[in-house]
Motif scaffolding. Sequence first.
Motif, PDB file in Angstrom:
ATOM      1  N   ILE A 156       0.842  -1.212  -0.178  1.00 19.89           N
ATOM      2  CA  ILE A 156       0.005   0.006   0.126  1.00 19.89           C
ATOM      3  C   ILE A 156       0.818   1.142   0.121  1.00 19.89           C
ATOM      4  O   ILE A 156       0.640   2.218  -0.784  1.00 19.89           O
ATOM      5  CB  ILE A 156      -0.953   0.058   1.209  1.00 19.89           C
ATOM      6  N   LEU A 157       2.024   1.375   0.790  1.00 22.16           N
ATOM      7  CA  LEU A 157       2.837   2.559   0.784  1.00 22.16           C
ATOM      8  C   LEU A 157       3.574   2.783  -0.365  1.00 22.16           C
ATOM      9  O   LEU A 157       3.644   3.944  -1.095  1.00 22.16           O
ATOM     10  CB  LEU A 157       3.887   2.123   2.156  1.00 22.16           C
ATOM     11  N   LEU A 158       3.981   1.613  -1.029  1.00 26.74           N
ATOM     12  CA  LEU A 158       4.859   1.914  -2.287  1.00 26.74           C
ATOM     13  C   LEU A 158       3.896   2.034  -3.435  1.00 26.74           C
ATOM     14  O   LEU A 158       4.179   2.833  -4.308  1.00 26.74           O
ATOM     15  CB  LEU A 158       5.618   0.465  -2.577  1.00 26.74           C
ATOM     16  N   MET A 159       2.691   1.490  -3.415  1.00 27.84           N
ATOM     17  CA  MET A 159       1.778   1.750  -4.444  1.00 27.84           C
ATOM     18  C   MET A 159       0.904   3.037  -4.465  1.00 27.84           C
ATOM     19  O   MET A 159       0.489   3.729  -5.413  1.00 27.84           O
ATOM     20  CB  MET A 159       0.751   0.660  -4.823  1.00 27.84           C
ATOM     21  N   PRO A 167       3.586   6.836  -6.273  1.00 28.81           N
ATOM     22  CA  PRO A 167       2.969   8.505  -6.559  1.00 28.81           C
ATOM     23  C   PRO A 167       3.655   9.386  -6.547  1.00 28.81           C
ATOM     24  O   PRO A 167       3.785  10.592  -7.225  1.00 28.81           O
ATOM     25  CB  PRO A 167       2.035   8.483  -5.540  1.00 28.81           C
ATOM     26  N   THR A 168       4.780   9.381  -5.643  1.00 31.40           N
ATOM     27  CA  THR A 168       5.730  10.416  -5.476  1.00 31.40           C
ATOM     28  C   THR A 168       6.877  10.483  -6.313  1.00 31.40           C
ATOM     29  O   THR A 168       7.606  11.543  -6.505  1.00 31.40           O
ATOM     30  CB  THR A 168       6.526  10.446  -4.133  1.00 31.40           C
ATOM     31  N   ALA A 169       6.920   9.422  -7.264  1.00 29.26           N
ATOM     32  CA  ALA A 169       7.941   9.456  -8.350  1.00 29.26           C
ATOM     33  C   ALA A 169       7.298   9.715  -9.787  1.00 29.26           C
ATOM     34  O   ALA A 169       8.022  10.303 -10.657  1.00 29.26           O
ATOM     35  CB  ALA A 169       8.472   8.142  -8.452  1.00 29.26           C
ATOM     36  N   GLU A 170       6.131   9.156  -9.946  1.00 28.94           N
ATOM     37  CA  GLU A 170       5.637   9.163 -11.447  1.00 28.94           C
ATOM     38  C   GLU A 170       5.178  10.479 -12.017  1.00 28.94           C
ATOM     39  O   GLU A 170       6.035  10.826 -13.038  1.00 28.94           O
ATOM     40  CB  GLU A 170       4.256   8.321 -11.598  1.00 28.94           C
ATOM     41  N   LYS A 171       4.434  11.340 -11.281  1.00 29.25           N
ATOM     42  CA  LYS A 171       4.059  12.651 -11.824  1.00 29.25           C
ATOM     43  C   LYS A 171       5.179  13.590 -12.009  1.00 29.25           C
ATOM     44  O   LYS A 171       5.448  14.254 -12.876  1.00 29.25           O
ATOM     45  CB  LYS A 171       2.957  13.314 -11.163  1.00 29.25           C
ATOM     46  N   PRO A 172       5.964  13.504 -10.651  1.00 28.57           N
ATOM     47  CA  PRO A 172       7.345  14.406 -10.721  1.00 28.57           C
ATOM     48  C   PRO A 172       8.343  14.124 -11.934  1.00 28.57           C
ATOM     49  O   PRO A 172       8.801  15.033 -12.493  1.00 28.57           O
ATOM     50  CB  PRO A 172       7.997  14.298  -9.396  1.00 28.57           C
ATOM     51  N   GLN A 173       8.352  12.719 -12.180  1.00 23.45           N
ATOM     52  CA  GLN A 173       9.182  12.532 -13.166  1.00 23.45           C
ATOM     53  C   GLN A 173       8.714  12.980 -14.611  1.00 23.45           C
ATOM     54  O   GLN A 173       9.303  13.811 -15.469  1.00 23.45           O
ATOM     55  CB  GLN A 173       9.613  11.276 -13.321  1.00 23.45           C
ATOM     56  N   PRO A 209      -4.991   5.138 -13.403  1.00 20.66           N
ATOM     57  CA  PRO A 209      -4.967   6.427 -13.846  1.00 20.66           C
ATOM     58  C   PRO A 209      -4.589   7.636 -12.869  1.00 20.66           C
ATOM     59  O   PRO A 209      -3.981   8.901 -13.284  1.00 20.66           O
ATOM     60  CB  PRO A 209      -6.543   6.768 -13.892  1.00 20.66           C
ATOM     61  N   MET A 210      -4.367   7.267 -11.480  1.00 23.71           N
ATOM     62  CA  MET A 210      -3.980   8.031 -10.484  1.00 23.71           C
ATOM     63  C   MET A 210      -2.513   8.728 -11.060  1.00 23.71           C
ATOM     64  O   MET A 210      -2.101   9.655 -10.489  1.00 23.71           O
ATOM     65  CB  MET A 210      -4.138   7.886  -9.248  1.00 23.71           C
TER      66      MET A 210
END
Length: 335
Positions: A240-243, A249-255, A313-314
């Motif tokens: 749960i924490l990693l997904m 979440p903290t890596a996908e959109k910032p990248q 999608p998130m």
Amino acid sequence: MAVYVLDQYYLAITALVTTAYQLLGFTIAWTFQFDKITDFTGGSNFFLLALLTLLIGNEFHARNVVASVLVMVWATRIAGFLLLRVLKTGSDNRFDEIRSNFFKFLGFWLGQILWVWTVSLPLIILNSPAISDTTRSGSSPAFGTSRDISGIVLWTLGWLIETVSDAQKFKYKMAKDKPKDKPVLTGLWKWSRHPPYFGEIICWWGIWILCLSPTTNGTLSSSSKSAQYGAIVSPLLTLILLMFGSGVPTAEKPQAKKFFLMSYGNNAPEEHAHAWSNYKNYLRKTSILIPIPPVIYKPLPQFLKKTLLLDFPMYQFDERKDGSAAIEQARKDSV
């Protein structure tokens, strides 16, 4: 003979030790306003709990020793790697917005207490008197079953994936001649956008499976069985924490934002004009978590990628909404 400390499952003593250790780390990090020990304190806390419960549990059956050693190996590797990484980079930009805010920074450390203690539960319970008492009357825990082997194999696979992929990305980032307009495309990163997260998830499923303790001439009480099966919260929390928390979440959109601004941001250099198209092509052919060869992943239907293969999608960067906001923020920051 196992030593009883506060309760038969060692829940209280391990919670107290974890809280004290993390609050000590917070005090140092807050006082000196640096990130050098933050992740190291988290990783090394797993080692501390594994060693502590093994020694005070005083039951050195094969399962207890093997499970404890595997957790200590995992903890040593991740604590050492994260310490080396932050020493090389100088700081951790994840904490830039909270490092100077006492309550926000404390909140992170309180979350780390919950993470370490909860994820350590399978081993804490295995090493506790609640489990070891069953074996004291002459029975011994059967070790080497297919379940044990499955747990060890899962842990080994996860540890290797996590270790190798971390090393591959670190080496790539340290290289001076790496292409700035392309994401990491070396080794396991060709098959997964987040292979270390996949490896960590697999590791803790392996530990939980290994810590389920059958016996040859005795049975666990119903409460002890419930405690062992209830410790499934360890791999579930990791997942749960990693997904959905501090991982993907903290890596996908910032990248995605970084590559979008390379192409469309204010004063974007001409040599980075293809950065965004490179990144979108990378998304199409690279699985978000489970390592899958690009030749297999790329042609798969979108509904399968966004459901069973977890590319929800998130995680998507909307060029119109998120892109416009990124450009506007970059413009304000440059003023």
